[in-house]
Design an enzyme around this catalytic site. Sequence first.
Site, PDB file in Angstrom:
ATOM      1  N   MET A 153       0.851  -1.202   0.000  1.00  0.00           N
ATOM      2  CA  MET A 153       0.000   0.000   0.000  1.00  0.00           C
ATOM      3  C   MET A 153       0.882   1.246   0.000  1.00  0.00           C
ATOM      4  SD  MET A 153      -3.191   0.655  -0.102  1.00  0.00           S
ATOM      5  CE  MET A 153      -4.750   0.706   0.780  1.00  0.00           C
ATOM      6  N   GLY A 154       1.598   1.472  -1.114  1.00  0.00           N
ATOM      7  CA  GLY A 154       2.408   2.688  -1.261  1.00  0.00           C
ATOM      8  C   GLY A 154       1.682   3.646  -2.186  1.00  0.00           C
ATOM      9  N   ILE A 156       1.120   3.692  -5.479  1.00  0.00           N
ATOM     10  CA  ILE A 156       0.183   3.140  -6.475  1.00  0.00           C
ATOM     11  C   ILE A 156      -0.957   2.393  -5.783  1.00  0.00           C
ATOM     12  CG2 ILE A 156      -0.046   1.613  -8.491  1.00  0.00           C
ATOM     13  CD1 ILE A 156       2.989   2.205  -9.028  1.00  0.00           C
ATOM     14  N   ARG A 237       5.807  -6.229 -10.231  1.00  0.00           N
ATOM     15  CA  ARG A 237       6.915  -6.930 -10.884  1.00  0.00           C
ATOM     16  C   ARG A 237       6.563  -8.410 -11.008  1.00  0.00           C
ATOM     17  NH1 ARG A 237       8.198  -2.715 -12.417  1.00  0.00           N
ATOM     18  NH2 ARG A 237      10.156  -1.570 -12.157  1.00  0.00           N
ATOM     19  N   GLU A 266      10.251 -10.790 -19.090  1.00  0.00           N
ATOM     20  CA  GLU A 266       9.603  -9.877 -20.034  1.00  0.00           C
ATOM     21  C   GLU A 266      10.531  -9.695 -21.216  1.00  0.00           C
ATOM     22  OE1 GLU A 266       8.465  -6.257 -18.024  1.00  0.00           O
ATOM     23  OE2 GLU A 266       7.128  -7.320 -16.684  1.00  0.00           O
ATOM     24  N   HIS A 285       3.488  -4.711 -19.916  1.00  0.00           N
ATOM     25  CA  HIS A 285       4.123  -3.748 -18.987  1.00  0.00           C
ATOM     26  C   HIS A 285       3.859  -2.301 -19.437  1.00  0.00           C
ATOM     27  CE1 HIS A 285       7.650  -3.301 -15.939  1.00  0.00           C
ATOM     28  NE2 HIS A 285       6.867  -2.238 -15.908  1.00  0.00           N
TER      29      HIS A 285
HETATM   30  N1  LIG Z   1       3.479  -1.892 -14.159  1.00  0.00           N
HETATM   31  C1  LIG Z   1       4.183  -0.772 -14.251  1.00  0.00           C
HETATM   32  O1  LIG Z   1       4.346  -0.207 -15.331  1.00  0.00           O
HETATM   33  C2  LIG Z   1       4.748  -0.167 -13.019  1.00  0.00           C
HETATM   34  C3  LIG Z   1       5.169  -0.948 -11.976  1.00  0.00           C
HETATM   35  N2  LIG Z   1       5.675  -0.367 -10.844  1.00  0.00           N
HETATM   36  C4  LIG Z   1       6.077  -1.231  -9.735  1.00  0.00           C
HETATM   37  O2  LIG Z   1       5.237  -0.930  -8.636  1.00  0.00           O
HETATM   38  C5  LIG Z   1       6.011  -0.870  -7.461  1.00  0.00           C
HETATM   39  C6  LIG Z   1       5.347   0.022  -6.447  1.00  0.00           C
HETATM   40  O3  LIG Z   1       5.414   1.382  -6.861  1.00  0.00           O
HETATM   41  P1  LIG Z   1       5.037   2.562  -5.836  1.00  0.00           P
HETATM   42  O4  LIG Z   1       3.676   2.365  -5.317  1.00  0.00           O
HETATM   43  O5  LIG Z   1       5.360   3.822  -6.527  1.00  0.00           O
HETATM   44  O6  LIG Z   1       6.090   2.277  -4.689  1.00  0.00           O
HETATM   45  P2  LIG Z   1       5.958   2.585  -3.139  1.00  0.00           P
HETATM   46  O7  LIG Z   1       7.338   2.426  -2.600  1.00  0.00           O
HETATM   47  O8  LIG Z   1       5.254   3.882  -2.934  1.00  0.00           O
HETATM   48  O9  LIG Z   1       5.014   1.423  -2.582  1.00  0.00           O
HETATM   49  C7  LIG Z   1       5.421   0.110  -2.428  1.00  0.00           C
HETATM   50  C8  LIG Z   1       4.834  -0.434  -1.142  1.00  0.00           C
HETATM   51  O10 LIG Z   1       5.163  -1.815  -1.029  1.00  0.00           O
HETATM   52  C9  LIG Z   1       5.374  -2.065   0.339  1.00  0.00           C
HETATM   53  N3  LIG Z   1       6.158  -3.271   0.568  1.00  0.00           N
HETATM   54  C10 LIG Z   1       7.447  -3.513   0.237  1.00  0.00           C
HETATM   55  N4  LIG Z   1       7.830  -4.721   0.699  1.00  0.00           N
HETATM   56  C11 LIG Z   1       6.752  -5.256   1.318  1.00  0.00           C
HETATM   57  C12 LIG Z   1       6.526  -6.477   1.998  1.00  0.00           C
HETATM   58  N5  LIG Z   1       7.478  -7.384   2.160  1.00  0.00           N
HETATM   59  N6  LIG Z   1       5.308  -6.685   2.513  1.00  0.00           N
HETATM   60  C13 LIG Z   1       4.336  -5.764   2.398  1.00  0.00           C
HETATM   61  N7  LIG Z   1       4.496  -4.587   1.766  1.00  0.00           N
HETATM   62  C14 LIG Z   1       5.694  -4.330   1.232  1.00  0.00           C
HETATM   63  C15 LIG Z   1       6.095  -0.829   0.853  1.00  0.00           C
HETATM   64  O11 LIG Z   1       5.999  -0.705   2.252  1.00  0.00           O
HETATM   65  C16 LIG Z   1       5.386   0.285   0.104  1.00  0.00           C
HETATM   66  O12 LIG Z   1       4.327   0.803   0.857  1.00  0.00           O
HETATM   67  C17 LIG Z   1       7.375  -0.354  -7.948  1.00  0.00           C
HETATM   68  O13 LIG Z   1       8.417  -0.751  -7.059  1.00  0.00           O
HETATM   69  C18 LIG Z   1       7.507  -1.004  -9.304  1.00  0.00           C
HETATM   70  O14 LIG Z   1       8.162  -2.232  -9.184  1.00  0.00           O
HETATM   71  C19 LIG Z   1       5.763   0.981 -10.725  1.00  0.00           C
HETATM   72  C20 LIG Z   1       5.349   1.797 -11.742  1.00  0.00           C
HETATM   73  C21 LIG Z   1       4.837   1.303 -12.987  1.00  0.00           C
HETATM   74  O1  LIG Z   2       8.195   2.717 -13.113  1.00  0.00           O
HETATM   75  C1  LIG Z   2       8.317   1.478 -13.107  1.00  0.00           C
HETATM   76  O2  LIG Z   2       8.813   0.850 -12.151  1.00  0.00           O
HETATM   77  C2  LIG Z   2       7.868   0.711 -14.265  1.00  0.00           C
HETATM   78  O3  LIG Z   2       7.779  -0.478 -14.199  1.00  0.00           O
HETATM   79  C3  LIG Z   2       7.519   1.380 -15.533  1.00  0.00           C
HETATM   80  O4  LIG Z   2       7.115   2.645 -15.412  1.00  0.00           O
END
Ligand SMILES: NC(=O)C1=CN([C@@H]2O[C@H](COP(=O)(O)OP(=O)(O)OC[C@H]3O[C@@H](n4cnc5c(N)ncnc54)[C@H](O)[C@@H]3O)[C@@H](O)[C@H]2O)C=CC1
Ligand SMILES: O=C(O)C(=O)CO
Length: 323
Positions: A153-154, A156, A237, A266, A285
């Site tokens: 719950m970050g 996104i 991921r 991927e 993606h």
């Molecule tokens: N599909 C896509 O195109 C995209 C994918 N992403 C992926 O989404 C991920 C999240 O992005 P944001 O929300 O911006 O990051 P964020 O850092 O704001 O949120 C991630 C959340 O995951 C939680 N977390 C980490 N390890 C954990 C665990 N072991 N147990 C429970 N919670 C845990 C963290 O505490 C944090 O609240 C990125 O790291 C990236 O890998 C991000 C952007 C685009």
């Molecule tokens: O931002 C990320 O982590 C992505 O996967 C693509 O935007």
Amino acid sequence: MRIFITRVIAANAVSLLETAGCQVVQHESKSELSPNHLISLLQDFDALLSVGGPVMDGEFLRRCRHLKAIALMSAGFDKIDLDEAAALGIPVSNTPGVLSNATADVAFLLMLAVSRNAFQMHKEILKGNWNFFDPMANLGRDLEGRTLGIFGMGNIGLVMARKAAAAFGMKILYHNRSKLSPEQNLVQATWVDFDTLLQESDVISVHANLYPATTGIFNRDAFRRMKPGAIFINAARGKIHEEQALIEALQKGWIWGAGLDVTNPEPMAPGNPLLEMPNVCVLPHIGSATLETRTKMAVMAAENLIAVKNGLSMPQQITPRSS
Ligand SMILES: NC(=O)C1=CN([C@@H]2O[C@H](COP(=O)(O)OP(=O)(O)OC[C@H]3O[C@@H](n4cnc5c(N)ncnc54)[C@H](O)[C@@H]3O)[C@@H](O)[C@H]2O)C=CC1
Ligand SMILES: O=C(O)C(=O)CO
């Protein structure tokens, strides 16, 4: 400052860098640079703006120890060894926040598409299989009032929760390392342990970072414990779920369906059994792939490098943590 960019990015981000006095070279080929090729190119540059690959492990970074900064054009930072970069004194930044809406939209799209078999219905029409209106065929499942479980719950995850609560009145459970403050928790989401998230969610949407602790956490055991008929969405991921376990869960009907914006590897190989399953929607993606969002990401990455050029810290510098 000479900056190498591993892809062609939004022109206004490049202009921003050039106006700030940076020299910019973009890798214009559509092929992925190998780590060795990138290392050799980087010897003539002071900073890197990295989009997509390659993986930057300890050896990569040691061979690029002259770099003044690395700006990732992504929220995810799982492809770089942050501890090694910190040890070498190379600051690394990412692009959090600006892509949360677009990425949550894709998770939302997948949730809706899987619940109504939308991708499969489209495939059937293309095959000429739209014959007559059968009231007992093509049945999906309602989302209204059901329970959404957010894993991670970050930035996104919070937007996804807000959209699902507003659109469908979904009840929100979440599992995260820390609990939301009352100011953050505008949707009255409830923190639960991982097991409860699995057992009580009608839809699970994955938005956690990829760390050792989250790698493969959605394994056979986790899918087995999910609510029968639940939907699994991953827009974070591909390594967070075990693909073979997901295939088994779908084949054996433990869950209703799955929506994936991310896979491992991927691109997903053609012929992957998930692509043949009627209850699976796969996207390549595209979470952050809107014109507006990719532009904001490129500008944010450029601004981080401009800060370094001006002797300042990167505004989005990442602090390493391993789990
Ligand atoms: N599909 C896509 O195109 C995209 C994918 N992403 C992926 O989404 C991920 C999240 O992005 P944001 O929300 O911006 O990051 P964020 O850092 O704001 O949120 C991630 C959340 O995951 C939680 N977390 C980490 N390890 C954990 C665990 N072991 N147990 C429970 N919670 C845990 C963290 O505490 C944090 O609240 C990125 O790291 C990236 O890998 C991000 C952007 C685009
Ligand atoms: O931002 C990320 O982590 C992505 O996967 C693509 O935007």
